[in-house]
Design an enzyme around this catalytic site. Sequence first.
Site, short mmCIF file in Angstrom:
data_model
loop_
_atom_site.label_atom_id
_atom_site.label_comp_id
_atom_site.label_asym_id
_atom_site.label_seq_id
_atom_site.Cartn_x
_atom_site.Cartn_y
_atom_site.Cartn_z
N GLY A 294 0.82 -1.20 0.00
CA GLY A 294 0.00 0.00 0.00
C GLY A 294 0.85 1.24 0.00
O GLY A 294 2.09 1.19 0.05
N GLN B 110 1.17 3.30 2.29
CA GLN B 110 1.79 3.55 3.59
C GLN B 110 2.83 2.51 3.98
O GLN B 110 3.55 2.69 4.94
CB GLN B 110 0.70 3.61 4.67
CG GLN B 110 -0.42 4.60 4.38
CD GLN B 110 0.08 6.02 4.29
OE1 GLN B 110 0.88 6.44 5.10
NE2 GLN B 110 -0.39 6.74 3.30
N GLY B 111 2.90 1.38 3.25
CA GLY B 111 3.88 0.36 3.59
C GLY B 111 3.49 -1.00 3.06
O GLY B 111 2.64 -1.13 2.18
N VAL C 3 2.39 -5.16 4.07
CA VAL C 3 1.72 -5.95 5.10
C VAL C 3 2.18 -7.41 4.98
O VAL C 3 2.16 -7.99 3.90
CB VAL C 3 0.19 -5.87 4.98
CG1 VAL C 3 -0.48 -6.68 6.08
CG2 VAL C 3 -0.26 -4.42 5.06
N LYS D 278 2.11 -4.59 9.59
CA LYS D 278 2.26 -3.53 8.58
C LYS D 278 3.57 -2.79 8.83
O LYS D 278 3.75 -2.15 9.86
CB LYS D 278 1.09 -2.56 8.66
CG LYS D 278 1.16 -1.44 7.64
CD LYS D 278 -0.08 -0.54 7.76
CE LYS D 278 -0.03 0.61 6.77
NZ LYS D 278 -1.21 1.48 6.89
N ASP E 281 -10.15 6.59 2.43
CA ASP E 281 -9.74 5.67 1.35
C ASP E 281 -10.64 4.42 1.35
O ASP E 281 -10.16 3.30 1.31
CB ASP E 281 -8.28 5.27 1.52
CG ASP E 281 -7.69 4.69 0.24
OD1 ASP E 281 -8.31 4.87 -0.83
OD2 ASP E 281 -6.63 4.06 0.31
#
Length: 735
Positions: free
Chosen positions: A418, A420-421, A423, A437, A535
């Site tokens: 994603g 943001q990072g 998983v 995550k 989102d």
Amino acid sequence: MVVQLQMVFQIILLLFSIDAIFVQAAASLAINGSCEASCGGVNIPYPFGIGDGCFVDDWLEVNCSDSWSPPKPFLRSFNLEVLSISLGGTVRVNYPTFYDCENDTRSSTTNIVEFGKSPFIFSQSENRFVAIGCDNLAKMVSVGGLASVIGGCMSICDTGGLMDASTCNGINCCETTIPPQLDAFSATIGKVNDNPQTYVAITMNKGCKSAFLAEEKWFKADYPFSNASDIMLEVPLVLEWGIFNTSFNSLPIANDGSGSTVNNASSNFICITTNRTSIFTCSCKQGFEGNPYLLGGCQDINECLNNPCLNNGFTCENTYGSYNCLVPDSKRAIIIAGISGCLGLLVLFVGGWWSYKVVKHRRMIKQKNKFFKRNGGLLLQQQLSSHEANVENIKLINSKELEKATDNFNENRILGHGGQGTVYKGMLAEGRIVAVKKSKVLDEGKQLEEFINEVVILSQLNHRNVVKLIGCCLETEVPMLVYEYVPNGTLSQYVNGQTQEFPLTWDMRLRIATEVAGALFYLHSAASTPIYHRDIKSTNILLDDKYRAKVADFGTSRSIAVDQTHLTTSLVHGTFGYLDPEYFQSSQFTEKSDVYSFGVVLAELLTSEKAISSTRTQEPRSLAVYFIQSVEQNNLFDIIDSRVLKEGKKEDIIAVANLAIRCLNLNGKKRPTMKEVAMELEAIQMSQQKDHNLQENYEEFEYARAEMYKPGDDLPPPTTSTSSDAQPLIASQST
């Protein structure tokens, strides 16, 4: 006597070996000795061939045409000129182009060759789709059934009319990749700009335009023309080939007569299936070269001819399929002396290594403390100990436990990526399965405060349809969050047809929509501090072991004050296709922006279409616009998923569709709140459940009546009842 028996046994083995060699030589001679090996300077290796008995099947038959001087080879099945054949699984051919020239009555629309039932496909890695000419909009179109655009590019004009094939950067020339497993295509040629005043001064716009599939290396290195108006009727391209499994047993290597079969450990070749499971390709094993389709075709390579051992001062000894590097006697004594000296140094190195490990361990502890402070560990501890924060059950997990849980963040444990990072799936020491995550590196300052604030917010959430935060780790370079593991993937995988073995029923779709709406209502209104998700999309809705919805990925979520009506951002965050148009224009995110995104999810549940699709047979690409237009044109039931139409009541489907239309209203003030959305969905679900209960009670009543009377008795007429809840739901579109 024993010695004599051993000699007899060895002689018998030798005779069998000689016999096998003669069988291989005879088979190879039968193919190569009586067949033409080339045509017009082009080598034609088996399994291709010229003449009867020289090819493995009709697809690989080559016709050597004497109509040319020198003769030219052609693939007989397609009448394509063969330029070269590689046993690595490719063949270069001349392929017709598509073109459009003024005052030229010739047509190129018939230049279509379909390889669908053959072992040939266009090579995705070796070819490029190219368009040449001024103001050229070239599209690659599928063949058969409903023609759809599968690729294309456009080139603008340059008054000089010149082009550089090595760059082909969109000026008089453009190029693009092609889809995988392509076996047929057509092309259309049009204008980029239909305004006649745009190119009035460019006279070259009246020249020729062309579009074709070509070998990338040839086009960028050997393309013979530099003027954009020049055309070629045929250009080289690369086809990938193989052998159908139905023809595979016809190969000499399928069984060499001595019981040795394909892929035997003792064979010097190997045959595997391609991406198309019914087609095989063969190759020589490492250390061998030659034709893998002929008996004895793969011969041992004498690596010692180039003496790969010379640089090390060793001598080379060739072996079957490999080689050995041998140490000369003169150097053996030197090596022994060197080893003895190394043993002494090893003791010193072990002591130094132990000292290094001690120092490294201390540095690691200092580094972890540094990362802990940089990632806001002290601030988070302060928040955890604060009564105002009201954080419950949040754990600070050390990095070693997470490394062990994720097998050192093994790529095989990755669940998804994603913004943001990344998983990972892991298992904590107590046996609990979790999702870890791994965030991106945080900048100190405001971004760090936002991360800590996000952790505190997520730890306060307690809703059955929101993924629960278990803990976090701050002693690494990048902070990590640990969530509960949700096993059944994303909603997107089910509504978009990626998981065919378990299709979602209408009841499940309605229940999932109700659960997600309830979770968003909780975030907007019922949480201690209102939260905007920012989102919402089907890939951020997970399904647990009972296929209950779990809203996830709060990486861009933000909390706001209770009396605050919107959130103003410097950058627009969201996913194309779900993004609120009003937020995109104003940069002000409101709770109604989440409502718009949820409206797109409702449309996905009703239609099983993607939010953005380039393969949709009709414009537009956006599902939101496509859904609204279909409702306005009274074509709603033409786009609804077939399973939904079969299982759902018409009035329930209309009610959910009208609710989706209201959520997708371009004016945010006219959209319903998530509370209203959740209540309406719950009402539809309860009405549907009541209808199910009435039907079940009626069936049980009929069964009981049948048991009370014997066959032949007159049964009293059944009683029916109506309920206002059973009436069709009527919803009006909000404008």
